[in-house]
Design an enzyme around this catalytic site. Sequence first.
Site, mmCIF file in Angstrom:
data_model
loop_
_atom_site.group_PDB
_atom_site.id
_atom_site.type_symbol
_atom_site.label_atom_id
_atom_site.label_comp_id
_atom_site.label_asym_id
_atom_site.label_seq_id
_atom_site.Cartn_x
_atom_site.Cartn_y
_atom_site.Cartn_z
ATOM 1 C CD GLN A 108 -0.385 0.884 15.735
ATOM 2 O OE1 GLN A 108 -0.580 1.417 16.833
ATOM 3 N NE2 GLN A 108 0.641 1.213 14.967
ATOM 4 C CE LYS A 137 4.314 0.017 14.726
ATOM 5 N NZ LYS A 137 4.395 1.458 14.490
ATOM 6 C CB CYS A 178 2.541 3.590 6.348
ATOM 7 S SG CYS A 178 4.194 4.268 6.506
ATOM 8 C CG ASP A 198 -0.224 -5.490 11.237
ATOM 9 O OD1 ASP A 198 0.333 -5.443 12.351
ATOM 10 O OD2 ASP A 198 -0.090 -4.600 10.373
ATOM 11 C CG HIS A 227 1.460 -0.014 8.093
ATOM 12 N ND1 HIS A 227 2.553 -0.317 7.306
ATOM 13 C CD2 HIS A 227 1.853 1.008 8.900
ATOM 14 C CE1 HIS A 227 3.558 0.471 7.631
ATOM 15 N NE2 HIS A 227 3.164 1.297 8.586
#
Length: 390
Positions: A184, A207, A347, A181, A103
């Site tokens: 997700q 999320k 993104c 990260d 991202h």
Amino acid sequence: DKPLVYLDNASTTQKPLSVIEKITEYYKGYNANIHRAVYALAEEATAEYEKTRDKVAEFLNIRNREEIIFVRGTTEAINLVAYSWGRPHIKKDDIIVVTEYEHHSNIVPWQLLAQETGARLEYIGVDDDGELVLEDLERHLATGRVRLVAFSLMSNVLGTISDADRIIPMCKKAGALVLVDGAQAVPHMPVDMQRLGCDFFAFSGHKMMGPTGVGVLWARRDVLDTMVPFQGGGDMIREVHKHETTWNDLPYKFEAGTPNIADVVGLGAAIDYLTGIGMENMRRHEMELTEYALGRMSAIKGVEIYGTPDMKKRGGVISFNFHDVHPHDVAQLLDDDGIAIRSGHHCAQVLMERLDVAATSRASFYIYNTRQDVDAMIESLENVARVFKI
């Protein structure tokens, strides 16, 4: 006049009533600033805010609650690391490594840092199945100049789950720190920080059924102790004098000003909701749904699906293109049928360049999605084929 089929969960999720009601409860019942007052209302607000820190620790198997820092989201968390750790530690000709499916939030801060310090930004490539080419990482690490490797645990475009069990030990052996990260991954699968073994980990509340504008940065305490504050102001200080200031203890050293109290409390309610479902159950449901969707979509003429076919290596995200129909047109026609999917570069323009496409359509699933939702999407995609005479 059509029922909503919401398939843009990789962007943000819908919120259960328990989360909405918890936020309302704060504003109606104990709205006060935290950490600074001794009256009952403020103490109740402080207790609820700090309770979420404990819930995050338990949810991710984090041993030290002081290592959990509340931020606005994954983007702010990564920028905090780039500023507070990166600027003192990254020097000219050092190497920062990211992947081609990151991202923008996990690319742009490192570009800025590299430009400022004279460091180099290198990439781990993505193969034709949407998996990382770890030989690239080996080659970068062999230089002895890699100081940080930053990667997504799950791609927001391809759904690919990174092989963290291989990547992180490789980096540690080479003396590089690792930022993961988890934006997700955390909402969709069990994550155990003790098993993962990274140095920094970031994720967002919205999320995972939580509110927008709240997220978490976790980092090892010995690393946090070497970092300067990201912002200056109230609550991150111990003492302020005319020409010098001393910092508060962790985690408050990085939580300047009045925090997003209501939404931190709401995040705690979201964690309670997900804990009640069970993250293993979440993962199993999404694997079954994604496999079903992939099977049905593959039968439609002209649909090109990106990402690995191995269900054990992917999450509930399907990016695709439909013949030569622009993804925005596909999304608009599906929206006419009440079906919300994403279209664009998500993104992730570096990945779009690797795939040699300008954009894709993306359907992403969550616990409240069903096979009926997938069937409705398939029926609408078949209508797109009729409209464009595919």
